[in-house]
Design an enzyme around this catalytic site. Structure first.
Site, PDB file in Angstrom:
ATOM      1  N   HIS A  99       0.830  -1.216   0.000  1.00 25.86           N
ATOM      2  CA  HIS A  99       0.000   0.000   0.000  1.00 25.86           C
ATOM      3  C   HIS A  99       0.861   1.262   0.000  1.00 25.86           C
ATOM      4  O   HIS A  99       0.419   2.310   0.474  1.00 25.86           O
ATOM      5  CB  HIS A  99      -0.952   0.036   1.205  1.00 25.86           C
TER       6      HIS A  99
ATOM      7  N   SER B  41      13.146  21.319 -17.793  1.00 23.94           N
ATOM      8  CA  SER B  41      11.899  22.041 -18.004  1.00 23.94           C
ATOM      9  C   SER B  41      12.193  23.306 -18.801  1.00 23.94           C
ATOM     10  O   SER B  41      13.287  23.851 -18.740  1.00 23.94           O
ATOM     11  CB  SER B  41      11.302  22.403 -16.647  1.00 23.94           C
TER      12      SER B  41
END
Ligand code: ARG
Length: 465
Positions: free
Chosen positions: A162, A283
Site C-alpha cells: 500500500h 523544463s
C-alpha cells in the site's frame, strides 16, 4: 495465366475499372508490409522450388523465377526498388516487378498458392525471427538487473505494501523480482514459437489445391516443424498474432510497473534513487527541474501495447472464416508492438545503467514506520511461545506507545517496553536491528542475504546456459 501489362492490377481482366483512388491510397498496405520483403522472397523461392520438384513447373522456369527474385532482393537492398502504392502490398509489388524482369514466365510463380497463404507464411517467418530478437533483448536486460543486484545485496530499504512501510528488504531482492517477471516473459515468447512453427504455405485461398504439391518440402525449406492441418483454419487463424500482442502487453506491464516505482523513488519526497543526467530531461521554465521523462515514456507506451492487443481481439471477434480484408491490419499492429517493446527494453537498460541507489536514505526510510513490528511479534512466538494473535496484540500496543511518545521502536528503552508486558526479556531489543530482520527471512524465496546470493548464482547460470 493472367497478363500483367503496364500498370494494371492482376485482376484487370475481370474488373474493368480502376479501384477508387481513395481506397487505393488508404487500402494499400505496402508502406506497412514492405517490411516483409525478405520473407516474401524466401517463401516464393521455396514455393517455386517445390513446384519444380513436383514437376508442376519446368527447371528453366524455376531458375528464371529464382534469378528474378534474387535480383529483386538486391534492388530492394540497394534501395533501387520502386514501391508503388498502386500495387497494394509487398506481395503484388514483387510479382509485378518479376513480370517486368523476366516477362510472362513470372505468371507461373503463383501456381498452387494464394496471397492468403503467402501472407501468412511471410508473417509467421517474420514473427519467428522477431520473437527470438525480443528474447535476446530480454536476456541483455536481465544481465543488467543481476549486476544491480550484485552491487546491492546489503542495501536495506523499506519493502512496501500500500506504499506504506511494511517490512525491511534488500534492494537486491527487490530488483531480482524483475528477473522473475522478465523470465516469465521469456518463457511466454518462447512458448509462442510452437504455433509459429506450423507452415501455412500450400493451403492456398482456403480449401487447399488440386495440384500435387509437397507441403512437407516447403516446411523443411522454410524451417517450419510441420504443415498446418486444416486449410480453412489456417487462413482464418490469427491466434499467433494475439499471442504475440499479449506477450508484448504483459512485458510492457512489467516495464511500466518498474517505471512507476522508479518515478516515485526518484521523487523529491522519496529520494531513494537518483537518476543520472543521461536519463532525465529539463523544463522549459523551471531551471531546477530534472524530470524522469524516459520512465514516464515507458509507462505511457504500455497503453499503446494494450491498444494493439485490443484492436486485434476486436477485429477477430465475430469475423466469419476465412479471409477478410479486416485481417490486413494485423501486421501494422504487430510491427508497432514489436518496435515498441524492443526500444522499451533498450531504454530500460539505459535506465538500469544510469541511476544511483541512495543507500543512506533507503536505510533512513526503513528505520521509520515501525517496520520491524512483524519481527517483534515473531520473536514473542518463537521465544515466549505466545500464539501469534496474542503476540500481534502486544506488539500493536508497543507500536501505539512508540507513536504516542513520538519515538521509533528502537528508540524505546527496555523499561518503556516492559510497561506493556512484564514477561518481555531484554534481548528483545535485537529484534529492532534492520540487518537482523532482513537476514532472518531465510525461507525459500525470502530476502535473507544468503538467499539472494544463491538466487544470483542461479540466475547467472540460467542466463549462460
Ligand atoms: N495485403 C493483404 C493482407 O495482408 C493481402 C491478402 C490478400 N488476400 C485477399 N484475399 N485479398 O491481408
Amino acid at each position: 495465366m493472367s497478363k500483367n501489362k503496364n500498370n494494371k492490377p492482376v485482376w484487370s481482366s475481370r474488373i474493368n475499372k480502376d479501384t477508387s483512388y481513395i481506397f487505393q491510397k488508404v487500402g494499400s498496405s505496402l508502406r506497412i508490409d514492405k517490411r516483409l520483403f525478405k520473407e516474401d522472397l524466401r517463401g516464393s523461392i521455396a514455393h517455386v522450388e517445390m513446384l519444380y520438384k513436383q514437376k508442376i513447373i519446368s527447371l528453366s522456369i524455376k531458375n528464371k523465377i529464382v534469378w528474378g527474385l534474387n535480383k529483386i532482393f538486391n534492388e530492394i537492398k540497394r534501395k533501387k526498388f520502386f514501391f508503388n502504392e498502386k500495387n497494394e502490398d509487398i506481395h503484388m509489388s514483387i510479382e509485378k516487378r518479376l513480370f517486368e524482369i523476366i516477362g510472362e514466365d513470372a505468371g507461373y510463380m503463383h501456381t498452387a498458392r494464394s496471397r492468403n497463404d503467402q501472407v501468412l507464411t511471410d508473417f509467421k517467418l517474420w514473427l519467428r525471427d522477431s520473437t527470438k530478437e525480443i528474447i535476446k533483448e530480454l536476456n541483455l536486460t536481465m544481465k543488467i538487473i543481476i549486476k544491480n543486484a550484485e552491487k546491492n545485496i546489503n542495501t536495506i530499504m523499506p519493502g512496501f505494501t500500500h506504499l506504506k512501510n511494511a517490512q525491511p528488504i534488500s534492494f537486491a531482492h527487490y530488483i531480482l523480482a524483475y528477473m522473475e517477471m522478465f523470465g516469465r516473459d521469456k518463457k511466454r515468447f518462447k512458448n509462442n514459437l510452437e504455433n509459429l512453427m506450423e507452415n501455412p504455405l500450400g493451403v492456398a485461398a482456403l480449401s487447399g489445391t488440386s495440384f500435387n504439391i509437397d507441403r512437407n518440402y516447403t516446411t523443411k525449406k522454410l524451417k517450419f516443424n510441420k504443415p498446418t492441418n486444416n486449410s480453412i483454419d489456417t487462413i482464418s487463424d490469427r491466434d499467433f498474432v494475439l499471442d504475440f500482442l499479449y506477450s508484448v502487453s504483459v512485458c510492457s506491464i512489467h516495464i511500466s510497473r518498474f517505471s512507476e516505482e522508479f518515478i516515485i523513488w526518484n521523487s523529491d519526497a522519496f529520494k531513494l534513487i537518483t537518476l543520472n543526467d543521461k536519463i532525465v530531461t529539463g523544463s522549459s521554465i523551471m531551471p531546477q527541474k530534472k524530470n524522469p521523462d524516459p520512465l514516464e515514456f515507458l509507462r505511457g507506451k504500455t497503453g499503446n501495447a494494450f491498444g494493439n492487443l485490443f484492436s486485434m481481439l476486436t477485429i477477430l471477434k465475430g469475423l466469419p472464416l476465412s479471409y477478410f480484408k479486416d485481417l490486413q491490419d494485423d501486421k501494422e499492429l504487430v510491427f508497432n508492438s514489436f518496435d515498441q517493446i524492443k526500444y522499451s527494453l533498450q531504454i530500460l537498460r539505459e535506465i538500469l545503467k544510469n541511476f544511483v541507489v541512495n543507500k543512506k536514505r533507503m536505510l533512513e526510510l526503513a528505520e521509520s514506520g515501525y517496520i520491524t513490528s512483524t519481527d517483534l511479534a515473531d520473536y514473542m512466538v518463537k521465544e515466549m511461545n505466545y500464539p501469534f494473535r496474542k503476540a500481534y496484540q502486544v506488539t500493536a500496543k508497543i507500536v501505539n506507545l512508540a507513536e504516542k511518545k513520538n519515538k521509533r521502536l528502537d528508540e524505546l528503552n527496555f523499561e518503556e517496553i516492559r510497561t506493556i508486558d512484564r514477561k518481555l526479556d531484554k534481548d528483545i531489543l535485537n529484534v529492532f536491528d534492520l540487518k537482523n530482520a532482513v537476514n532472518s527471512k531465510k525461507s525459500y524465496g525470502g530476502t535473507s542475504f544468503e538467499n539472494i546470493k544463491k538466487m544470483i548464482k542461479k540466475y547467472k547460470k540460467e542466463l549462460n546456459d
